[in-house]
Design an enzyme around this catalytic site. Structure first.
Site, PDB file in Angstrom:
ATOM      1  N   LYS A  69       0.810  -1.220   0.000  1.00 28.80           N
ATOM      2  CA  LYS A  69       0.000   0.000   0.000  1.00 28.80           C
ATOM      3  C   LYS A  69       0.847   1.275   0.000  1.00 28.80           C
ATOM      4  O   LYS A  69       0.503   2.251  -0.675  1.00 28.80           O
ATOM      5  CB  LYS A  69      -0.961   0.007   1.183  1.00 28.80           C
ATOM      6  N   ASP A 105     -10.576   2.464   2.026  1.00 27.74           N
ATOM      7  CA  ASP A 105     -10.774   1.822   3.325  1.00 27.74           C
ATOM      8  C   ASP A 105     -11.661   2.669   4.239  1.00 27.74           C
ATOM      9  O   ASP A 105     -12.516   2.139   4.958  1.00 27.74           O
ATOM     10  CB  ASP A 105      -9.431   1.555   4.004  1.00 27.74           C
ATOM     11  N   LEU A 157       2.830   5.041  22.700  1.00 27.76           N
ATOM     12  CA  LEU A 157       2.202   6.367  22.664  1.00 27.76           C
ATOM     13  C   LEU A 157       2.744   7.222  21.525  1.00 27.76           C
ATOM     14  O   LEU A 157       2.007   7.991  20.908  1.00 27.76           O
ATOM     15  CB  LEU A 157       2.412   7.077  24.003  1.00 27.76           C
TER      16      LEU A 157
END
Length: 299
Positions: A69, A105, A157
């Protein structure tokens, strides 16, 4: 096959597991279109050459999946807005000889919720679990639908912060430890992680080796308000442990199969000239294929 037949494909590495040929093959038959849609395994080192020879080989376009992709994003001449926002291409087509790349998507995600949980976009804050490629498409769709409070939760994070910075206003980044508090007023919970996928049932969501929830779930749906919708983009199995727990809690649940089916619609329309519908018949066809086949009895 006649030279006038329309050709499209899906490519990845590996690709034999793809249900896309079944989806597009169903629509080709339904609409009486003389055309083909096939799966083509292309190794990463051969992908650039594959793109360069598409038109010469008679293809109108096709789908791109893992691991191509990002390479497709870099390899096309033009991209649509969704691809630019998400940073990946899953659909290719030609316009006036120019190779375009798009990303459907986010469309598939939103259309799936439209079908099974109408009004979801005005339900309140959204909590998105995971910060990978799929989460980018989900966040893009949420912003396009006007969701003003999108909370990304991720084990690392820093990756959540990257997405927060990429998508800007209304998007925030949080560690796993904040999940419980973030759920208490959320109207939508979306799992984009592999936790719950067949083969990943034991995957831990915590860097210390402990799951985010004592039952091994990526988040605890018992903490959500009564009006919340829970979506898992995983579709093998159709009902993940997260969805089962949410259903037991009495919440509206949406599985991930509709995202797969709906993301295929825009590409089919570009290559074959007809906008197909995602029907119960098509869903049943794919669901039947997802069921593990029993081994043949020994003679």
């Amino acid at each position: 096959m006649a030279e006038t037949s329309k050709k499209a494909f899906v490519t990845g590495h590996p690709i034999k597991h793809s249900r896309s040929p079944m989806i597009h093959g169903h629509w080709l038959v339904k609409h009486g279109i003389e055309g083909s849609y096939r799966a083509i395994d292309v190794a990463p080192e051969n992908f650039a050459e594959f793109l360069a020879t598409l038109q010469a080989n008679g293809y109108r376009g096709g789908n791109v999946t893992i691991p191509h992709k990002e390479a497709a994003f870099a390899g096309v001449a033009r991209r649509d807005h969704a691809a630019d926002e998400i940073g990946a291409v899953n659909t290719l087509w030609f316009e006036d000889g120019t190779l375009w790349g798009g990303n459907t998507d986010g469309h598939g995600f939103a259309a799936n919720l439209d079908d099974h949980a109408p009004g979801w976009a005005s339900n309140g804050p959204a909590v998105v679990l995971g910060a990978g490629g799929a989460s980018r498409a989900v966040i893009h769709a949420l912003k396009e639908r006007g969701v003003g409070d999108i909370r990304i939760v991720n084990r690392t994070l820093a990756r959540a912060i990257e997405l927060r910075d990429r998508f800007g206003g209304g998007v925030s980044a949080h560690p796993l430890a904040a999940t419980g508090e973030l759920l208490r007023d959320a109207g939508l919970l979306v799992n984009t992680t592999a936790l719950g996928m067949q083969g990943n049932e034991g995957l831990s969501a915590d860097p210390r080796g402990q799951p985010a929830d004592p039952r091994g779930l990526p988040a605890d749906p018992r903490l959500l308000p009564d009006h919340a919708v829970v979506n898992d983009i995983v579709y093998v199995p159709l009902e993940t442990p997260l969805l089962a727990a949410a259903r037991a809690r009495g919440l509206k649940t949406v599985d991930g199969l509709g995202m797969l089916l709906n993301q295929a619609v825009p590409g089919f329309e570009r290559w074959f000239g007809v906008r197909p519908k995602v029907t119960a018949e098509l869903r049943s066809l794919i669901v039947a294929d997802l069921v593990p086949k029993s081994p043949a009895p020994k003679p």
